[in-house]
Design a protein around this motif. Structure first.
Motif, mmCIF file in Angstrom:
data_model
loop_
_atom_site.group_PDB
_atom_site.id
_atom_site.type_symbol
_atom_site.label_atom_id
_atom_site.label_comp_id
_atom_site.label_asym_id
_atom_site.label_seq_id
_atom_site.Cartn_x
_atom_site.Cartn_y
_atom_site.Cartn_z
ATOM 1 N N HIS A 89 60.680 14.666 23.671
ATOM 2 C CA HIS A 89 61.745 14.148 24.523
ATOM 3 C C HIS A 89 62.372 15.267 25.350
ATOM 4 O O HIS A 89 62.374 16.413 24.958
ATOM 5 C CB HIS A 89 62.826 13.471 23.673
ATOM 6 N N GLN A 90 62.899 14.890 26.505
ATOM 7 C CA GLN A 90 63.619 15.829 27.362
ATOM 8 C C GLN A 90 64.983 15.261 27.654
ATOM 9 O O GLN A 90 65.073 14.151 28.158
ATOM 10 C CB GLN A 90 62.853 16.073 28.661
ATOM 11 N N PRO A 91 66.071 15.908 27.319
ATOM 12 C CA PRO A 91 66.112 17.142 26.553
ATOM 13 C C PRO A 91 65.626 16.903 25.125
ATOM 14 O O PRO A 91 65.679 15.786 24.621
ATOM 15 C CB PRO A 91 67.590 17.535 26.562
ATOM 16 N N GLN A 92 65.195 17.981 24.501
ATOM 17 C CA GLN A 92 64.622 17.880 23.164
ATOM 18 C C GLN A 92 65.669 17.433 22.144
ATOM 19 O O GLN A 92 66.841 17.781 22.239
ATOM 20 C CB GLN A 92 64.062 19.234 22.750
ATOM 21 N N CYS A 93 65.221 16.643 21.179
ATOM 22 C CA CYS A 93 66.095 16.153 20.108
ATOM 23 C C CYS A 93 66.486 17.309 19.185
ATOM 24 O O CYS A 93 65.794 18.324 19.141
ATOM 25 C CB CYS A 93 65.378 15.072 19.298
ATOM 26 N N PRO A 94 67.578 17.131 18.429
ATOM 27 C CA PRO A 94 67.988 18.180 17.487
ATOM 28 C C PRO A 94 66.897 18.439 16.448
ATOM 29 O O PRO A 94 66.196 17.518 16.031
ATOM 30 C CB PRO A 94 69.225 17.599 16.807
ATOM 31 N N ASP A 118 73.268 18.018 13.579
ATOM 32 C CA ASP A 118 73.193 16.686 14.193
ATOM 33 C C ASP A 118 71.774 16.120 14.186
ATOM 34 O O ASP A 118 71.400 15.324 15.038
ATOM 35 C CB ASP A 118 73.763 16.712 15.606
ATOM 36 N N ARG A 119 70.972 16.491 13.174
ATOM 37 C CA ARG A 119 69.563 16.078 13.084
ATOM 38 C C ARG A 119 69.377 14.569 13.121
ATOM 39 O O ARG A 119 68.364 14.079 13.550
ATOM 40 C CB ARG A 119 68.921 16.668 11.834
ATOM 41 N N GLU A 120 70.380 13.792 12.680
ATOM 42 C CA GLU A 120 70.272 12.332 12.663
ATOM 43 C C GLU A 120 70.297 11.722 14.066
ATOM 44 O O GLU A 120 70.005 10.544 14.229
ATOM 45 C CB GLU A 120 71.392 11.729 11.822
ATOM 46 N N ALA A 121 70.617 12.516 15.080
ATOM 47 C CA ALA A 121 70.665 12.033 16.456
ATOM 48 C C ALA A 121 69.277 11.990 17.109
ATOM 49 O O ALA A 121 69.139 11.499 18.229
ATOM 50 C CB ALA A 121 71.598 12.915 17.288
ATOM 51 N N ALA A 122 68.250 12.464 16.418
ATOM 52 C CA ALA A 122 66.887 12.438 16.964
ATOM 53 C C ALA A 122 66.398 10.996 17.105
ATOM 54 O O ALA A 122 66.873 10.095 16.412
ATOM 55 C CB ALA A 122 65.952 13.231 16.052
ATOM 56 N N HIS A 123 65.448 10.784 17.997
ATOM 57 C CA HIS A 123 64.877 9.457 18.225
ATOM 58 C C HIS A 123 64.079 8.974 17.013
ATOM 59 O O HIS A 123 63.420 9.762 16.345
ATOM 60 C CB HIS A 123 63.943 9.481 19.432
ATOM 61 N N ILE A 124 64.129 7.677 16.784
ATOM 62 C CA ILE A 124 63.342 7.054 15.722
ATOM 63 C C ILE A 124 61.929 6.825 16.238
ATOM 64 O O ILE A 124 61.742 6.264 17.312
ATOM 65 C CB ILE A 124 63.969 5.714 15.294
ATOM 66 N N VAL A 125 60.927 7.264 15.464
ATOM 67 C CA VAL A 125 59.535 7.042 15.854
ATOM 68 C C VAL A 125 58.864 5.994 14.973
ATOM 69 O O VAL A 125 57.834 5.445 15.351
ATOM 70 C CB VAL A 125 58.713 8.352 15.870
ATOM 71 N N ALA A 126 59.410 5.744 13.796
ATOM 72 C CA ALA A 126 58.907 4.679 12.914
ATOM 73 C C ALA A 126 60.102 4.129 12.143
ATOM 74 O O ALA A 126 60.894 4.892 11.593
ATOM 75 C CB ALA A 126 57.863 5.217 11.944
#
Length: 68
Positions: free
Chosen positions: A4-9, A15-23
């Motif tokens: 992702h751009q900008p890159q996820c945490p 704030d690692r939980e703010a990353a996108h869900i992939v599954a």
């Protein structure tokens, strides 16, 4: 791992939980984030390096009702 751009945490950031869900598997109670974190419905986490983060859901205990 994240494209992702900008890159996820990262998995090491606070704030690692703010990353996108992939599954997402609600029937099993977990989601995989693009930073490799397994996030469980009870808010516990399993990090890519095997570390466990205990559930940290806010507790309702101790809350005081206020009159409006």
């Amino acid at each position: 791992m994240c494209q992702h751009q900008p890159q996820c945490p990262s998995a090491d950031s606070a704030d690692r939980e703010a990353a996108h869900i992939v599954a997402h598997h609600p029937e099993q109670g977990w989601s995989l984030l693009c930073n490799g974190v397994l996030l469980f419905e009870d808010t516990g986490e399993l990090l890519p390096d095997g570390r466990i983060i205990a559930p940290h859901r806010a507790s309702r205990a101790g809350r005081v009702a206020t009159a409006a």
